[in-house]
Design an enzyme around this catalytic site. Structure first.
Site, PDB file in Angstrom:
ATOM      1  N   TRP A  45       0.802  -1.032   0.205  1.00 28.32           N
ATOM      2  CA  TRP A  45      -0.028   0.026   0.095  1.00 28.32           C
ATOM      3  C   TRP A  45       0.790   1.312  -0.067  1.00 28.32           C
ATOM      4  O   TRP A  45       1.840   1.114   0.555  1.00 28.32           O
ATOM      5  CB  TRP A  45      -1.140  -0.053   1.030  1.00 28.32           C
ATOM      6  CG  TRP A  45      -2.431  -0.284   0.987  1.00 28.32           C
ATOM      7  CD1 TRP A  45      -3.283   0.271   0.739  1.00 28.32           C
ATOM      8  CD2 TRP A  45      -2.887  -1.694   0.792  1.00 28.32           C
ATOM      9  NE1 TRP A  45      -4.463  -0.405   0.461  1.00 28.32           N
ATOM     10  CE2 TRP A  45      -4.251  -1.746   0.450  1.00 28.32           C
ATOM     11  CE3 TRP A  45      -2.149  -2.991   0.968  1.00 28.32           C
ATOM     12  CZ2 TRP A  45      -4.879  -2.917   0.335  1.00 28.32           C
ATOM     13  CZ3 TRP A  45      -2.926  -4.135   0.559  1.00 28.32           C
ATOM     14  CH2 TRP A  45      -4.512  -4.052   0.619  1.00 28.32           C
ATOM     15  N   SER A  46       0.393   2.313  -0.715  1.00 32.18           N
ATOM     16  CA  SER A  46       1.116   3.393  -1.001  1.00 32.18           C
ATOM     17  C   SER A  46       1.510   4.110   0.311  1.00 32.18           C
ATOM     18  O   SER A  46       2.672   4.312   0.830  1.00 32.18           O
ATOM     19  CB  SER A  46       0.481   4.471  -2.008  1.00 32.18           C
ATOM     20  OG  SER A  46       0.981   5.527  -1.954  1.00 32.18           O
ATOM     21  N   TRP A  47       0.710   4.710   0.959  1.00 27.39           N
ATOM     22  CA  TRP A  47       1.084   5.613   2.092  1.00 27.39           C
ATOM     23  C   TRP A  47       1.572   4.841   3.332  1.00 27.39           C
ATOM     24  O   TRP A  47       2.570   5.312   4.124  1.00 27.39           O
ATOM     25  CB  TRP A  47       0.006   6.663   2.824  1.00 27.39           C
ATOM     26  CG  TRP A  47      -1.067   6.297   3.300  1.00 27.39           C
ATOM     27  CD1 TRP A  47      -2.074   5.141   3.383  1.00 27.39           C
ATOM     28  CD2 TRP A  47      -1.860   7.403   4.374  1.00 27.39           C
ATOM     29  NE1 TRP A  47      -2.911   5.128   4.382  1.00 27.39           N
ATOM     30  CE2 TRP A  47      -3.057   6.359   4.898  1.00 27.39           C
ATOM     31  CE3 TRP A  47      -1.792   8.559   4.810  1.00 27.39           C
ATOM     32  CZ2 TRP A  47      -3.856   7.141   5.684  1.00 27.39           C
ATOM     33  CZ3 TRP A  47      -2.430   8.965   5.672  1.00 27.39           C
ATOM     34  CH2 TRP A  47      -3.581   8.289   6.071  1.00 27.39           C
ATOM     35  N   ASP A  48       1.122   3.475   3.292  1.00 30.71           N
ATOM     36  CA  ASP A  48       1.864   2.717   4.520  1.00 30.71           C
ATOM     37  C   ASP A  48       3.228   2.488   4.076  1.00 30.71           C
ATOM     38  O   ASP A  48       4.096   2.782   5.146  1.00 30.71           O
ATOM     39  CB  ASP A  48       1.240   1.141   4.176  1.00 30.71           C
ATOM     40  CG  ASP A  48      -0.304   1.239   4.502  1.00 30.71           C
ATOM     41  OD1 ASP A  48      -1.184   1.844   3.846  1.00 30.71           O
ATOM     42  OD2 ASP A  48      -0.678   0.476   5.400  1.00 30.71           O
ATOM     43  N   TYR A  95      -7.426 -10.414  -1.471  1.00 25.15           N
ATOM     44  CA  TYR A  95      -7.959  -9.376  -1.175  1.00 25.15           C
ATOM     45  C   TYR A  95      -8.827  -8.681  -1.978  1.00 25.15           C
ATOM     46  O   TYR A  95      -9.126  -9.071  -3.104  1.00 25.15           O
ATOM     47  CB  TYR A  95      -6.611  -7.877  -0.927  1.00 25.15           C
ATOM     48  CG  TYR A  95      -7.030  -6.806  -0.725  1.00 25.15           C
ATOM     49  CD1 TYR A  95      -7.247  -6.437   0.626  1.00 25.15           C
ATOM     50  CD2 TYR A  95      -7.485  -5.864  -1.818  1.00 25.15           C
ATOM     51  CE1 TYR A  95      -7.817  -5.039   0.760  1.00 25.15           C
ATOM     52  CE2 TYR A  95      -7.684  -4.453  -1.628  1.00 25.15           C
ATOM     53  CZ  TYR A  95      -8.144  -4.379  -0.205  1.00 25.15           C
ATOM     54  OH  TYR A  95      -8.360  -3.207   0.178  1.00 25.15           O
ATOM     55  N   GLY A 179      -7.435   7.685   2.544  1.00 26.45           N
ATOM     56  CA  GLY A 179      -6.647   6.817   3.489  1.00 26.45           C
ATOM     57  C   GLY A 179      -7.520   6.661   4.683  1.00 26.45           C
ATOM     58  O   GLY A 179      -7.309   5.808   5.657  1.00 26.45           O
ATOM     59  N   ASP A 181     -10.818   5.777   5.001  1.00 28.38           N
ATOM     60  CA  ASP A 181     -12.021   5.361   4.166  1.00 28.38           C
ATOM     61  C   ASP A 181     -13.537   5.716   4.475  1.00 28.38           C
ATOM     62  O   ASP A 181     -14.138   6.292   3.691  1.00 28.38           O
ATOM     63  CB  ASP A 181     -11.948   3.728   3.878  1.00 28.38           C
ATOM     64  CG  ASP A 181     -10.462   3.344   3.784  1.00 28.38           C
ATOM     65  OD1 ASP A 181      -9.417   4.247   3.576  1.00 28.38           O
ATOM     66  OD2 ASP A 181     -10.034   2.139   3.773  1.00 28.38           O
ATOM     67  N   TRP A 373     -12.382   4.391  11.086  1.00 30.40           N
ATOM     68  CA  TRP A 373     -12.101   5.478  11.039  1.00 30.40           C
ATOM     69  C   TRP A 373     -13.087   6.534  11.647  1.00 30.40           C
ATOM     70  O   TRP A 373     -13.087   7.830  11.410  1.00 30.40           O
ATOM     71  CB  TRP A 373     -11.402   6.161   9.568  1.00 30.40           C
ATOM     72  CG  TRP A 373     -10.369   5.410   8.950  1.00 30.40           C
ATOM     73  CD1 TRP A 373     -10.334   4.436   7.998  1.00 30.40           C
ATOM     74  CD2 TRP A 373      -8.988   5.671   9.030  1.00 30.40           C
ATOM     75  NE1 TRP A 373      -9.077   4.015   7.887  1.00 30.40           N
ATOM     76  CE2 TRP A 373      -8.264   4.831   8.300  1.00 30.40           C
ATOM     77  CE3 TRP A 373      -8.429   6.556  10.162  1.00 30.40           C
ATOM     78  CZ2 TRP A 373      -6.845   4.705   8.473  1.00 30.40           C
ATOM     79  CZ3 TRP A 373      -7.014   6.653   9.957  1.00 30.40           C
ATOM     80  CH2 TRP A 373      -6.177   5.545   9.352  1.00 30.40           C
ATOM     81  N   GLU A 416      -3.788  -2.415  14.512  1.00 29.87           N
ATOM     82  CA  GLU A 416      -4.114  -1.499  13.565  1.00 29.87           C
ATOM     83  C   GLU A 416      -4.377  -0.110  14.058  1.00 29.87           C
ATOM     84  O   GLU A 416      -4.136   0.856  13.709  1.00 29.87           O
ATOM     85  CB  GLU A 416      -4.902  -2.186  12.470  1.00 29.87           C
ATOM     86  CG  GLU A 416      -4.979  -1.270  11.243  1.00 29.87           C
ATOM     87  CD  GLU A 416      -6.158  -2.140  10.323  1.00 29.87           C
ATOM     88  OE1 GLU A 416      -6.641  -3.208  10.689  1.00 29.87           O
ATOM     89  OE2 GLU A 416      -6.656  -1.651   9.340  1.00 29.87           O
TER      90      GLU A 416
HETATM   91  C1  9WN Z   1      -8.368   0.005   1.315  1.00 26.84           C
HETATM   92  C2  9WN Z   1      -3.574  -0.616   4.203  1.00 26.84           C
HETATM   93  C3  9WN Z   1      -4.741   0.304   3.915  1.00 26.84           C
HETATM   94  C4  9WN Z   1      -4.615   1.619   4.533  1.00 26.84           C
HETATM   95  C5  9WN Z   1      -5.767   2.535   4.487  1.00 26.84           C
HETATM   96  C6  9WN Z   1      -6.796   1.765   5.525  1.00 26.84           C
HETATM   97  C7  9WN Z   1      -7.092   0.253   4.833  1.00 26.84           C
HETATM   98  C8  9WN Z   1      -7.856  -0.494   2.579  1.00 26.84           C
HETATM   99  C9  9WN Z   1      -8.937  -1.751   3.208  1.00 26.84           C
HETATM  100  O1  9WN Z   1      -5.633  -0.180   4.674  1.00 26.84           O
HETATM  101  O2  9WN Z   1      -7.573   0.685   3.644  1.00 26.84           O
HETATM  102  O3  9WN Z   1      -7.256   0.867   0.805  1.00 26.84           O
HETATM  103  O4  9WN Z   1      -9.045  -2.709   2.524  1.00 26.84           O
HETATM  104  O5  9WN Z   1      -9.682  -1.079   3.997  1.00 26.84           O
HETATM  105  O6  9WN Z   1      -8.230   2.596   5.725  1.00 26.84           O
HETATM  106  O7  9WN Z   1      -5.465   3.975   5.283  1.00 26.84           O
HETATM  107  O8  9WN Z   1      -3.561   2.237   3.794  1.00 26.84           O
HETATM  108  O9  9WN Z   1      -3.259  -0.455   5.567  1.00 26.84           O
END
Ligand code: 9WN
Length: 445
Positions: A45-48, A95, A179, A181, A373, A416
């Site tokens: 995942w990008s911002w992760d 996923y 991010g 969601d 969130w 998490e």
């Molecule tokens: C959808 C991976 C990601 C984070 C997001 C978080 C969650 C995904 C999901 O997980 O999102 O992208 O399947 O719920 O909300 O911030 O990057 O950790």
């Protein structure tokens, strides 16, 4: 030194917390990147990855740079950095929605790797700068030289292709891009997205097999998530004429604060790679100005997302409103207002915090302490606010928040997210950014 008196007599030491964090990151390392969680989020995942790099550099600097390199290898030719890069070795169904749903191969400018077509908050330039500053070396300078043009292209994508509002801010086209969601911030724009919950019968959600359904977004949320992706995908993930056809268009304070912080970071990176920092400083100033102009509400004294479909600010007071504090050039008036908001009963920030920072106003009727969130405490939002407080001369509040972050992991491990009253661990139990950001706060007193 003991982590805190808060969690009780058996509180782990800082050395034990550090070992737990390193073991979590090692356990989630997957040949050229770190998965956020083995069970819930088994791809990249990008911002992760940006948050992970910030912590990894303290213990595995090679991997920190590898993490960012792998992510940016999947950058699209238009500059977008996809929010998920799929691991082709995983079985179908590991996923949802998986690569077959996104179908990136059919889009112009997509990379060879299967990816999503969305983005996430651009915290990568900040991460790259912090990683280099923490452990400057020949390798880190080389990594910055490679990354710099890609980071610039990422900014260009967001400020050119995504400037739907025409004021110099980036708009998001899906709640996943924020991010955060299912934040209450998205309830009103989501309610306007036509969707039928029955469509979910055709799909199998993967998340609710691994986490309590009551802690996750609802099926109706997912029906809308899928509908918005389908609309974007079926238009080839193109960004022309979004205003005319796309069902979800919002300017988010977190995404745009990250956008401005990225220009500040690029201004620091530029001299290292032989580039001119001037244009980055100019762009940073313009983004901050636009953010204040468009997303700050002097009546509430905080920042709100702007729904571009109605051209109105979204009234919910979520932790998103605090995020512009990461901008070093946020004007004093907004700094003071955001600190007041953070210290109010809504978020409870103080030099001695008795409860963790929630992701949503804890006095609001739609505050849900267990649901993702919509209330729980998240390490990344804590960390961004912690950085903002330090940058704006509030070491007292920053120290209170830091201790609160340490208490979260001391109580529940690298979960998490966390219950905003009890600190109980929620979601995935071995979550990478919780571990990595813990390493970063442990390294700073
Ligand atoms: C959808 C991976 C990601 C984070 C997001 C978080 C969650 C995904 C999901 O997980 O999102 O992208 O399947 O719920 O909300 O911030 O990057 O950790």
């Amino acid at each position: 030194m003991a982590a805190s008196a808060g969690p009780g007599p058996a509180a782990p030491t800082h050395a034990e917390l550090r070992r737990l964090a390193v073991a979590t990151l090692d356990g989630n390392w997957e040949h050229d990147h770190t998965v956020p969680s083995r069970t819930l989020y088994p791809h990249q995942w990008s911002w992760d990855s940006a948050f992970i790099a910030v912590g990894l550099v303290h213990v595995r600097p090679d991997r920190a740079w590898r993490e960012l390199r792998t992510l940016f290898a999947a950058q699209w030719t238009d500059g977008r950095v996809p929010h998920i890069v799929f691991n082709p070795a995983l079985r179908v169904g590991s996923y949802f929605p998986g690569p077959e749903f996104w179908n990136s191969a059919a889009a112009d400018g997509a990379p060879a790797a299967a990816t999503s077509g969305l983005v996430q908050p651009p915290v990568h330039a900040l991460a790259a700068w912090l990683a280099h500053r923490r452990a400057p070396s020949e390798e880190s300078a080389r990594a910055l030289r490679r990354l710099y043009p890609r980071l610039v292209a990422q900014q260009r994508y967001l400020t050119v292709h995504r400037d739907v509002g025409g004021a110099g801010l980036a708009c998001i086209v899906h709640p996943w891009e924020s991010g955060v969601d299912n934040s209450p911030a998205w309830d009103a724009p989501m309610a306007a997205v036509p969707a039928d919950v029955a469509v979910m019968r055709a799909y199998r959600r993967h998340d609710t097999a691994h986490a309590d359904a009551a802690h996750r977004p609802t099926d109706l949320d997912y029906a809308r998530y899928v509908a918005i992706v389908a609309a974007y995908r079926d238009a080839g993930y193109r960004d022309d004429d979004l205003a005319g056809r796309h069902p979800f268009l919002v300017e988010c304070p977190l995404v745009n604060a990250a956008l401005g912080a990225a220009e500040h970071a690029l201004a620091r990176i530029a001299p290292v790679v032989g580039a001119d920092p001037g244009p980055h400083r100019d762009r940073a100033a313009r983004i901050t100005e636009a953010l204040v102009e468009r997303l700050y509400d002097p009546v509430t004294g905080t920042f709100h997302p702007r729904d571009l479909r109605t051209d109105r600010l979204i009234p919910a007071r979520t932790a998103l409103g605090l995020m512009p504090l990461i901008l070093p050039d946020l004007p004093a008036r907004q700094v003071a207002a955001v600190v007041t908001e953070a210290c109010s009963a809504r978020f409870g920030l103080s030099a001695r915090m008795d409860r963790p920072l929630p992701s949503h106003d804890r006095t609001a009727p739609d505050f849900e302490p267990l649901r993702y969130w919509r209330g729980p405490s998240w390490m990344n939002l804590n960390w961004l606010l912690w950085r903002g407080l330090r940058g704006h001369g509030r070491p007292d509040l920053a120290a209170g928040l830091r201790q609160s972050m340490l208490d979260l992991v001391a109580t529940a491990g690298c979960h998490e997210y966390f219950h905003p009253d009890t600190r109980a661990g929620l979601g995935s139990p071995a979550f990478s950014w919780t571990a990595s950001l813990l390493l970063d706060v442990l390294a700073e007193s």
